[in-house]
Design a protein around this motif. Structure first.
Motif, mmCIF file in Angstrom:
data_model
loop_
_atom_site.group_PDB
_atom_site.id
_atom_site.type_symbol
_atom_site.label_atom_id
_atom_site.label_comp_id
_atom_site.label_asym_id
_atom_site.label_seq_id
_atom_site.Cartn_x
_atom_site.Cartn_y
_atom_site.Cartn_z
ATOM 1 N N LEU A 1 0.823 -1.214 0.000
ATOM 2 C CA LEU A 1 0.000 0.000 0.000
ATOM 3 C C LEU A 1 0.856 1.264 0.000
ATOM 4 N N VAL A 2 1.900 1.267 0.823
ATOM 5 C CA VAL A 2 2.785 2.436 0.906
ATOM 6 C C VAL A 2 3.514 2.654 -0.416
ATOM 7 N N ASP A 3 4.025 1.569 -1.003
ATOM 8 C CA ASP A 3 4.754 1.684 -2.266
ATOM 9 C C ASP A 3 3.853 2.161 -3.402
ATOM 10 N N ALA A 4 2.647 1.618 -3.486
ATOM 11 C CA ALA A 4 1.707 2.039 -4.525
ATOM 12 C C ALA A 4 1.331 3.503 -4.332
ATOM 13 N N GLY A 5 1.078 3.884 -3.084
ATOM 14 C CA GLY A 5 0.748 5.283 -2.797
ATOM 15 C C GLY A 5 1.876 6.218 -3.181
ATOM 16 N N LYS A 6 3.090 5.794 -2.908
ATOM 17 C CA LYS A 6 4.262 6.605 -3.254
ATOM 18 C C LYS A 6 4.364 6.774 -4.771
ATOM 19 N N ARG A 7 4.102 5.701 -5.521
ATOM 20 C CA ARG A 7 4.158 5.805 -6.988
ATOM 21 C C ARG A 7 3.050 6.723 -7.511
ATOM 22 N N ILE A 8 1.877 6.667 -6.883
ATOM 23 C CA ILE A 8 0.788 7.559 -7.286
ATOM 24 C C ILE A 8 1.201 9.005 -7.037
ATOM 25 N N ARG A 9 1.713 9.286 -5.851
ATOM 26 C CA ARG A 9 2.127 10.653 -5.515
ATOM 27 C C ARG A 9 3.235 11.141 -6.456
ATOM 28 N N GLU A 10 4.226 10.295 -6.708
ATOM 29 C CA GLU A 10 5.336 10.676 -7.588
ATOM 30 C C GLU A 10 4.846 10.957 -9.003
ATOM 31 N N THR A 11 3.931 10.129 -9.495
ATOM 32 C CA THR A 11 3.388 10.318 -10.841
ATOM 33 C C THR A 11 2.571 11.601 -10.909
ATOM 34 N N ARG A 12 1.746 11.809 -9.890
ATOM 35 C CA ARG A 12 0.922 13.028 -9.843
ATOM 36 C C ARG A 12 1.807 14.265 -9.795
ATOM 37 N N SER A 13 2.818 14.249 -8.937
ATOM 38 C CA SER A 13 3.719 15.401 -8.796
ATOM 39 C C SER A 13 4.509 15.647 -10.073
ATOM 40 N N ALA A 14 4.959 14.577 -10.704
ATOM 41 C CA ALA A 14 5.733 14.717 -11.950
ATOM 42 C C ALA A 14 4.896 15.361 -13.044
ATOM 43 N N GLN A 15 3.585 15.180 -12.971
ATOM 44 C CA GLN A 15 2.690 15.777 -13.963
ATOM 45 C C GLN A 15 2.198 17.160 -13.544
ATOM 46 N N GLY A 16 2.658 17.613 -12.392
ATOM 47 C CA GLY A 16 2.291 18.947 -11.931
ATOM 48 C C GLY A 16 0.860 19.070 -11.451
ATOM 49 N N LEU A 17 0.285 17.957 -11.013
ATOM 50 C CA LEU A 17 -1.098 17.978 -10.540
ATOM 51 C C LEU A 17 -1.149 18.066 -9.023
ATOM 52 N N SER A 18 -2.078 18.850 -8.524
ATOM 53 C CA SER A 18 -2.324 18.895 -7.076
ATOM 54 C C SER A 18 -3.299 17.772 -6.721
ATOM 55 N N LEU A 19 -3.443 17.510 -5.437
ATOM 56 C CA LEU A 19 -4.439 16.528 -4.995
ATOM 57 C C LEU A 19 -5.837 16.943 -5.437
ATOM 58 N N GLU A 20 -6.124 18.218 -5.329
ATOM 59 C CA GLU A 20 -7.445 18.714 -5.707
ATOM 60 C C GLU A 20 -7.709 18.506 -7.200
ATOM 61 N N GLN A 21 -6.693 18.718 -8.031
ATOM 62 C CA GLN A 21 -6.860 18.505 -9.471
ATOM 63 C C GLN A 21 -7.089 17.030 -9.776
ATOM 64 N N LEU A 22 -6.310 16.152 -9.133
ATOM 65 C CA LEU A 22 -6.506 14.717 -9.343
ATOM 66 C C LEU A 22 -7.880 14.295 -8.832
ATOM 67 N N ALA A 23 -8.325 14.904 -7.756
ATOM 68 C CA ALA A 23 -9.656 14.604 -7.232
ATOM 69 C C ALA A 23 -10.726 14.933 -8.267
ATOM 70 N N ARG A 24 -10.586 16.071 -8.919
ATOM 71 C CA ARG A 24 -11.563 16.452 -9.950
ATOM 72 C C ARG A 24 -11.526 15.491 -11.129
ATOM 73 N N LEU A 25 -10.334 15.043 -11.490
ATOM 74 C CA LEU A 25 -10.198 14.129 -12.630
ATOM 75 C C LEU A 25 -10.741 12.732 -12.332
ATOM 76 N N THR A 26 -10.663 12.310 -11.075
ATOM 77 C CA THR A 26 -11.063 10.943 -10.716
ATOM 78 C C THR A 26 -12.439 10.843 -10.093
ATOM 79 N N GLY A 27 -12.920 11.934 -9.511
ATOM 80 C CA GLY A 27 -14.169 11.866 -8.759
ATOM 81 C C GLY A 27 -13.971 11.292 -7.366
ATOM 82 N N ILE A 28 -12.716 11.206 -6.938
ATOM 83 C CA ILE A 28 -12.360 10.715 -5.604
ATOM 84 C C ILE A 28 -11.948 11.939 -4.788
#
Length: 96
Positions: A10-37
């Motif tokens: 879980l920690v490793d997958a979460g880290k990869r999600i965060r790294e991918t999101r950050s590399a794309q310049g997305l905030s949590l709020e932006q990813l939330a809008r894109l996913t509906g989560i």
């Protein structure tokens, strides 16, 4: 109850999600809008504190435009089956 191997997954997958999101310049709020989560739920996933369903991970992967395996696979954890295995399968005798 989550054991240590599951917690690491879980920690490793979460880290990869965060790294991918950050590399794309997305905030949590932006990813939330894109996913509906919700952003708080995404934060819990990124920190390994929430065990997301496979469909949730797929929504995140789609929003980040990466494959699901990119988020959850760790090349060093891939185990190839041994062709010389003498057991011929699993012993499931204890499970009824």
């Amino acid at each position: 109850m989550v054991d240590n191997a599951e917690k690491k997954l879980l920690v490793d997958a979460g880290k990869r999600i965060r790294e991918t999101r950050s590399a794309q310049g997305l905030s949590l709020e932006q990813l939330a809008r894109l996913t509906g989560i919700s952003a708080p739920a995404l934060s819990l996933i990124e920190t390994g504190k929430r065990d997301p369903r496979l469909t949730t991970l797929k929504r995140i992967a789609d929003a980040l435009r990466v494959s699901l395996t990119t988020l959850i696979a760790n090349g060093s954890d891939v185990v190839e089956p041994s062709p010389s295995s003498s057991t011929g399968g699993y012993d499931l005798g204890e499970y009824h």
